[in-house]
Design a protein around this motif. Structure first.
Motif, PDB file in Angstrom:
ATOM      1  N   ARG A   5       0.815  -1.210   0.000  1.00 30.65           N
ATOM      2  CA  ARG A   5       0.000   0.000   0.000  1.00 30.65           C
ATOM      3  C   ARG A   5       0.858   1.273   0.000  1.00 30.65           C
ATOM      4  O   ARG A   5       0.325   2.380   0.078  1.00 30.65           O
ATOM      5  CB  ARG A   5      -0.904   0.008   1.254  1.00 30.65           C
TER       6      ARG A   5
ATOM      7  N   TRP B 217     -10.069  -8.237  -3.539  1.00 36.15           N
ATOM      8  CA  TRP B 217     -10.619  -7.168  -4.382  1.00 36.15           C
ATOM      9  C   TRP B 217      -9.915  -5.826  -4.132  1.00 36.15           C
ATOM     10  O   TRP B 217     -10.018  -4.931  -4.961  1.00 36.15           O
ATOM     11  CB  TRP B 217     -12.129  -7.033  -4.186  1.00 36.15           C
ATOM     12  N   ASP B 218      -9.222  -5.707  -3.008  1.00 36.41           N
ATOM     13  CA  ASP B 218      -8.515  -4.457  -2.738  1.00 36.41           C
ATOM     14  C   ASP B 218      -7.268  -4.298  -3.607  1.00 36.41           C
ATOM     15  O   ASP B 218      -6.682  -3.203  -3.660  1.00 36.41           O
ATOM     16  CB  ASP B 218      -8.120  -4.393  -1.257  1.00 36.41           C
TER      17      ASP B 218
ATOM     18  N   LEU C  89       4.834   3.674  -7.154  1.00 33.83           N
ATOM     19  CA  LEU C  89       5.067   4.591  -8.276  1.00 33.83           C
ATOM     20  C   LEU C  89       6.513   4.480  -8.778  1.00 33.83           C
ATOM     21  O   LEU C  89       6.761   4.431  -9.983  1.00 33.83           O
ATOM     22  CB  LEU C  89       4.762   6.025  -7.854  1.00 33.83           C
TER      23      LEU C  89
ATOM     24  N   ALA D 117      -3.871  -0.130  -9.746  1.00 28.95           N
ATOM     25  CA  ALA D 117      -4.136   1.165 -10.391  1.00 28.95           C
ATOM     26  C   ALA D 117      -3.046   2.178 -10.057  1.00 28.95           C
ATOM     27  O   ALA D 117      -2.721   3.050 -10.877  1.00 28.95           O
ATOM     28  CB  ALA D 117      -5.508   1.695  -9.963  1.00 28.95           C
ATOM     29  N   LYS D 118      -2.468   2.091  -8.861  1.00 25.46           N
ATOM     30  CA  LYS D 118      -1.380   3.002  -8.524  1.00 25.46           C
ATOM     31  C   LYS D 118      -0.194   2.773  -9.469  1.00 25.46           C
ATOM     32  O   LYS D 118       0.389   3.713  -9.989  1.00 25.46           O
ATOM     33  CB  LYS D 118      -0.929   2.796  -7.066  1.00 25.46           C
TER      34      LYS D 118
ATOM     35  N   THR E 102       2.413   4.028  -1.501  1.00 29.86           N
ATOM     36  CA  THR E 102       2.234   4.658  -2.816  1.00 29.86           C
ATOM     37  C   THR E 102       3.563   5.010  -3.480  1.00 29.86           C
ATOM     38  O   THR E 102       3.763   4.736  -4.676  1.00 29.86           O
ATOM     39  CB  THR E 102       1.360   5.918  -2.669  1.00 29.86           C
TER      40      THR E 102
ATOM     41  N   ASN F 227      -7.048  -1.453  -6.489  1.00 24.81           N
ATOM     42  CA  ASN F 227      -6.501  -0.124  -6.208  1.00 24.81           C
ATOM     43  C   ASN F 227      -4.973  -0.132  -6.219  1.00 24.81           C
ATOM     44  O   ASN F 227      -4.347   0.853  -6.607  1.00 24.81           O
ATOM     45  CB  ASN F 227      -6.987   0.377  -4.839  1.00 24.81           C
TER      46      ASN F 227
ATOM     47  N   SER G  24      -0.880   3.873 -13.049  1.00 22.41           N
ATOM     48  CA  SER G  24      -0.914   5.332 -13.268  1.00 22.41           C
ATOM     49  C   SER G  24       0.404   5.848 -13.833  1.00 22.41           C
ATOM     50  O   SER G  24       0.472   6.945 -14.374  1.00 22.41           O
ATOM     51  CB  SER G  24      -1.218   6.049 -11.949  1.00 22.41           C
TER      52      SER G  24
END
Lengths: 272, 272, 272, 272
Positions: A117, A143-144, A123, A150-151, A119, A147, A154
């Motif tokens: 988690r 299911w988490d 990235l 998606a980070k 970030t 996210n 991005s």
């Protein structure tokens, strides 16, 4: 969606690939010996593998246990293994500024479960452009992971694999919820099952984690029958004397048989 | 063993201290307003507080949610609050090189739960010499915190507090096991109960975590009856519009009453 | 809603009542001795108690452990204790046709946690008209108890108490989720916290359940601070040699002190 | 050890048998229709089945949901199905005195998960001499089933099967721990995996249990790859309108394909 790593295509219609190696880098000679033996174990079935090893065990239970060779020497070894054996390499990173150097020696950067988690780490990993294998946190529902992916995505890097290594179940115990594999697959990214850490007994009352090596092949078979793109299985020539994760690594002399069984299940499920 | 932070002694025979403030720093004016209102809420009972706020939400569920003001501006605000209000300040850090700057603006560095096993972060935090509040990972048993504390203590810094913020219980749910408080207290370090994050519903199927604000006072009361050295309770003047952790923060206009109740239980248990 | 049992009113504004006694009936003399000592422990605070004991341990881990005196002798003893001490009595039942005879010797029939979904047992218990204490199944969420209570209430008997005795948390472990007490209280029925079985370690790898007696007072204090109508605490003069639940029963010579502490918290919370 | 039921041998070297049928008996005509369609689905692979149906749903979430035809009519239907189709039959029992009549109409008596620790029920079932399928309680660890089996075996009846139907995992959720299958197999008794109830979402906030039908085949495949003696899969011609367990039953028109897949995995694992 599949992810191509060097010449290995990892996807839900491809034969399972293996992410395998010793948990922790010990020396160049040891890495060579392990890569040789892994290549031999994979040869009969033509199974493709990514060589995995860690240069730093940055989150061990206790300070008293060995952390490893360090980044510089570790990455140098991984780079040599890649050159000598022609196999892709993978290592895990713990800080954002490790990502760029790791991406030069390795084809895959792995995000540890505890850090899935963070970030900035996601990235930085994404920005290297190499493939990313993210472990699902033991504290996260499958299911988490959407996210989390998606980070990374991005950054424009969609070469993402999502890896299940067990979920917290009471104290000092993990459980593998096999519904999680198809749930994570809904993201479209290839799903990996980590049979080694799923049988870990984290923490415990002492200063290292325990494990139940005997169940790693059991869960690996289950994962193949459910359907995965790759399996993560750590191995060692002498697990009981390995510097880390000994209790859950598979002895390398048992790998050929195990791979043979898993490939049969995988071939059956994927209609080959 | 007690930990003294400025002139506040935190220990199991002292009146409970509060670690409180908004989850996320919004501006200097907002921080001043919150510190003023917290001071007012604490005054009737003479309860001592440490002002807590985050300058960076580095591990949010989704990339789309706000991360905060950043380190430089955030630490500057915390430093001003400390000067103006005379209260100790606390912030959380996510990377080893954040520890030194954070330790200049804050009297307490907090290690997030997800990061409580990251050796380099624990060592860097310990080496600053300021007090450390370590959150127990949701994936850890309470007895496993002994190893976590030992990593910090290896730096010579024994100003350690251990904080429970809930344990993974199925998916998207935490549970507070109150046996964990006396178990962590066996280490000798002061134990803190985080009533705000213990009622978090992590992840969920959307892109933010949910929460059950109505149970934060319930669990805070239970913690006081079990016996703790400090409570961690986030608060906001308008939680439903706060940039993070809104669903579990207590409205600041309810804090005085809550503190009053908690102090009565604490006084009773500590024989005052 | 409160439930009146003989002259004891059990409700969330009344002082906590105790459901207490030895886990298992041993003999009339033993029951008399225990009732005497419990009455002495309750006297200083004027705490009212319901004498609890089982005539049959019908669901023990292993066949090799003692089951008890049987229904006829057991109920006869409970009836005598009620006559001699003037206290209400409680016993648990396991089959629908036990309910009628149990209701003659006892003022409260208790439904074991494993059986809280057995419709016929709930209906038979309800039809006796005596008060019913239903334990929440270890496998149930607190909100699921509304359906359980509705089955009993369908008989016209609303003299229902809902009792939390812990929830499954991994293997061989229970956890007490204190959010469950206010959630169950939303039904309007008085809520009981069972401090004895909440610290049970069910099953285990041997042939009996273990327990953590040292945490029973800890959790009982937490329950009082959260707010309950009654506490369930088993006690024995020599728990280590008791025929069942020894590892989690409180020695009877510690009961007066414990009750004193619990009453102080309860008085504080209920504004007395 | 294998258990022979009529002419079907159930053991870890035999082809998997199926325990299948509608959750709840609806009428003789419905049972006949289901048995016909199940026989057709099993025919292509020569898979042997035991016809399963319940005459009484004795532990439903809510009183308002249908309980079934009752014992007399239900057993009469099961007996006719056995005569007409030549297949063994199975039903579940809830009280000790149901065992004898059930054993006349059925070849297998099933002990529900909630009741797997009720000694009198286990003994009464064992004493009938017919085969017993015991579901592992959601609150039990797999190793705890050894004591359960020993209670039945004490009657001299060793025709025991141990069945996993999921383990409590947080609230309103079950998880299937596939390590449990080889652990239960250490007892020597055949192990059954219940794919239908393992995907149940027990209780929930409403008055019935939910389910995730789409994961039943996923977990059934995993169980075959791990290795089991039999699978328990409920089926219905129109699950969404079935009187119970609709959300987790497999439509009968999908059974032939599913059985085909499962048999291929089973054949592979058992070296056929």
């Amino acid at each position: 969606m599949s992810v191509t790593i060097r010449d290995i295509e990892i996807g839900d219609t491809n034969p399972i690939a293996l992410i395998t190696g010793p948990c922790q880098l010990e020396s160049l000679d040891h890495a060579r010996m392990m890569a040789t033996r892994i290549a031999e174990a994979c040869a009969p079935t033509g199974t493709r593998f990514i060589f995995k090893a860690s240069y730093d065990k940055a989150n061990r239970s206790s300070l008293k246990t060995a952390r490893g060779l360090g980044m510089e020497e570790g990455l140098s070894i991984l780079s040599k293994i890649r050159d000598e054996f022609g196999c892709p390499t993978l290592t895990d990173v713990h800080l954002p500024d490790h990502c760029a150097p790791a991406s030069e020696a390795c084809d895959v950067i792995q995000i540890p479960a505890f850090l899935c988690r963070q970030t900035d780490l996601l990235l930085a990993a994404g920005e290297t452009g190499v493939a990313i294998n993210v472990k699902k946190g033991q504290f996260l529902a499958p299911w988490d992971m959407e996210n989390v992916a998606a980070k990374i995505a991005s950054t424009g890097n969609e070469r993402i694999m999502l890896c299940d290594r067990g979920t917290s179940f009471g104290y000092n115990t993990l459980v593998s919820d096999f519904r999680g594999l198809p749930i994570m697959a809904r993201t479209g990214y290839p799903v990996v099952f980590d049979a080694t850490h799923s049988v870990q007994q984290p923490g415990g009352q002492g200063t290292t984690s325990g494990g139940q090596r005997e169940f790693a092949p059991v869960l690996a078979r289950a994962a193949c029958a459910v359907g995965v793109s790759a399996l993560f299985i750590e191995t060692h020539e002498d697990p009981d004397n390995a510097p880390s994760d000994g209790p859950n690594m598979i002895p390398v002399d048992q790998m050929a048989d195990l791979i043979g069984t898993l490939r049969k299940i995988d071939d059956l499920m994927k209609g080959r």
